[in-house]
Scaffold this active site. Sequence first.
Site, PDB file in Angstrom:
ATOM      1  N   HIS A 134       0.776   5.312   1.348  1.00  9.74           N
ATOM      2  CA  HIS A 134       0.150   6.320   2.193  1.00  9.74           C
ATOM      3  C   HIS A 134       0.157   7.651   1.433  1.00  9.74           C
ATOM      4  O   HIS A 134       1.189   8.051   0.885  1.00  9.74           O
ATOM      5  CB  HIS A 134       0.970   6.536   3.470  1.00  9.74           C
ATOM      6  CG  HIS A 134       1.064   5.330   4.363  1.00  9.74           C
ATOM      7  ND1 HIS A 134       0.311   5.180   5.502  1.00  9.74           N
ATOM      8  CD2 HIS A 134       1.840   4.225   4.286  1.00  9.74           C
ATOM      9  CE1 HIS A 134       0.623   4.036   6.098  1.00  9.74           C
ATOM     10  NE2 HIS A 134       1.557   3.429   5.378  1.00  9.74           N
ATOM     11  N   HIS A 192       0.830  -1.206   0.000  1.00  9.52           N
ATOM     12  CA  HIS A 192       0.000   0.000   0.000  1.00  9.52           C
ATOM     13  C   HIS A 192       0.859   1.248   0.000  1.00  9.52           C
ATOM     14  O   HIS A 192       2.022   1.220   0.410  1.00  9.52           O
ATOM     15  CB  HIS A 192      -0.943   0.016   1.212  1.00  9.52           C
ATOM     16  CG  HIS A 192      -0.236  -0.144   2.517  1.00  9.52           C
ATOM     17  ND1 HIS A 192       0.126  -1.374   3.020  1.00  9.52           N
ATOM     18  CD2 HIS A 192       0.189   0.765   3.431  1.00  9.52           C
ATOM     19  CE1 HIS A 192       0.725  -1.210   4.185  1.00  9.52           C
ATOM     20  NE2 HIS A 192       0.798   0.078   4.447  1.00  9.52           N
TER      21      HIS A 192
HETATM   22  P1  5GP Z   1       1.991   0.257   7.316  1.00 13.63           P
HETATM   23  O1  5GP Z   1       2.513   0.398   8.694  1.00 13.63           O
HETATM   24  O2  5GP Z   1       1.813  -1.206   6.993  1.00 13.63           O
HETATM   25  O3  5GP Z   1       2.729   1.015   6.274  1.00 13.63           O
HETATM   26  O4  5GP Z   1       0.574   0.947   7.327  1.00 13.63           O
HETATM   27  C1  5GP Z   1      -0.591   0.314   7.672  1.00 13.63           C
HETATM   28  C2  5GP Z   1      -1.598   1.421   7.935  1.00 13.63           C
HETATM   29  O5  5GP Z   1      -2.857   0.817   8.009  1.00 13.63           O
HETATM   30  C3  5GP Z   1      -1.368   2.175   9.232  1.00 13.63           C
HETATM   31  O6  5GP Z   1      -1.180   3.545   8.953  1.00 13.63           O
HETATM   32  C4  5GP Z   1      -2.620   1.905  10.044  1.00 13.63           C
HETATM   33  O7  5GP Z   1      -3.068   3.041  10.719  1.00 13.63           O
HETATM   34  C5  5GP Z   1      -3.605   1.459   8.988  1.00 13.63           C
HETATM   35  N1  5GP Z   1      -4.574   0.493   9.430  1.00 13.63           N
HETATM   36  C6  5GP Z   1      -4.340  -0.599  10.213  1.00 13.63           C
HETATM   37  N2  5GP Z   1      -5.470  -1.319  10.370  1.00 13.63           N
HETATM   38  C7  5GP Z   1      -6.438  -0.649   9.681  1.00 13.63           C
HETATM   39  C8  5GP Z   1      -7.833  -0.899   9.480  1.00 13.63           C
HETATM   40  O8  5GP Z   1      -8.424  -1.864   9.958  1.00 13.63           O
HETATM   41  N3  5GP Z   1      -8.497   0.008   8.705  1.00 13.63           N
HETATM   42  C9  5GP Z   1      -7.890   1.094   8.151  1.00 13.63           C
HETATM   43  N4  5GP Z   1      -8.652   1.907   7.415  1.00 13.63           N
HETATM   44  N5  5GP Z   1      -6.584   1.355   8.330  1.00 13.63           N
HETATM   45  C10 5GP Z   1      -5.867   0.490   9.084  1.00 13.63           C
END
Ligand code: 5GP
Length: 149
Positions: free
Chosen positions: A112, A110
Amino acid sequence: MAGGQGALMSYDENNVFAKIIRGELPCHKVYEDDKTFAFMDIMPRAHGHTLVIPKDQASDIFDVSPQTLFDTVGTVQRIAPAIRDAMEADGILIQQFNGTAAGQTVFHVHFHIIPRFEGVTLKPHAGDMGDPDVLAVNAEKIRAAIDAA
Ligand code: 5GP
């Protein structure tokens, strides 16, 4: 291409983003096409923090096909200006994490999209839950800006 050569983690079909794509978990969706999906980050680092994911299964940037990556980045480029306008942001931060050591917490690749505002410090990554009412209002503003673009 799940579990492709170079992936840091094998793909878990029950990760939260896979469940969101399948409609098994709720989200504040702002955009969807046949290849990609975009929705509000539930723990926003700033107002309007949005995530863009491919519908294809891939755990990280090393696991995703070049075409799927192209489609996903295309959606990032397409909706980021609408997010900037909707949030009246001064700048836009695009972030992408691979592997736990790099800060990745959800193992479905993903991007951001994080609006930045002059003088406003970013909140911690995956920190506090956002207010659901604020997430809903921001999602509505972003959807309107995307539809108007
Ligand atoms: P990563 O740390 O993998 O780059 O980002 C994962 C993102 O997903 C984090 O910013 C976190 O806040 C978001 N996130 C985690 N669980 C959920 C969820 O159940 N729903 C949504 N909409 N975002 C989530």
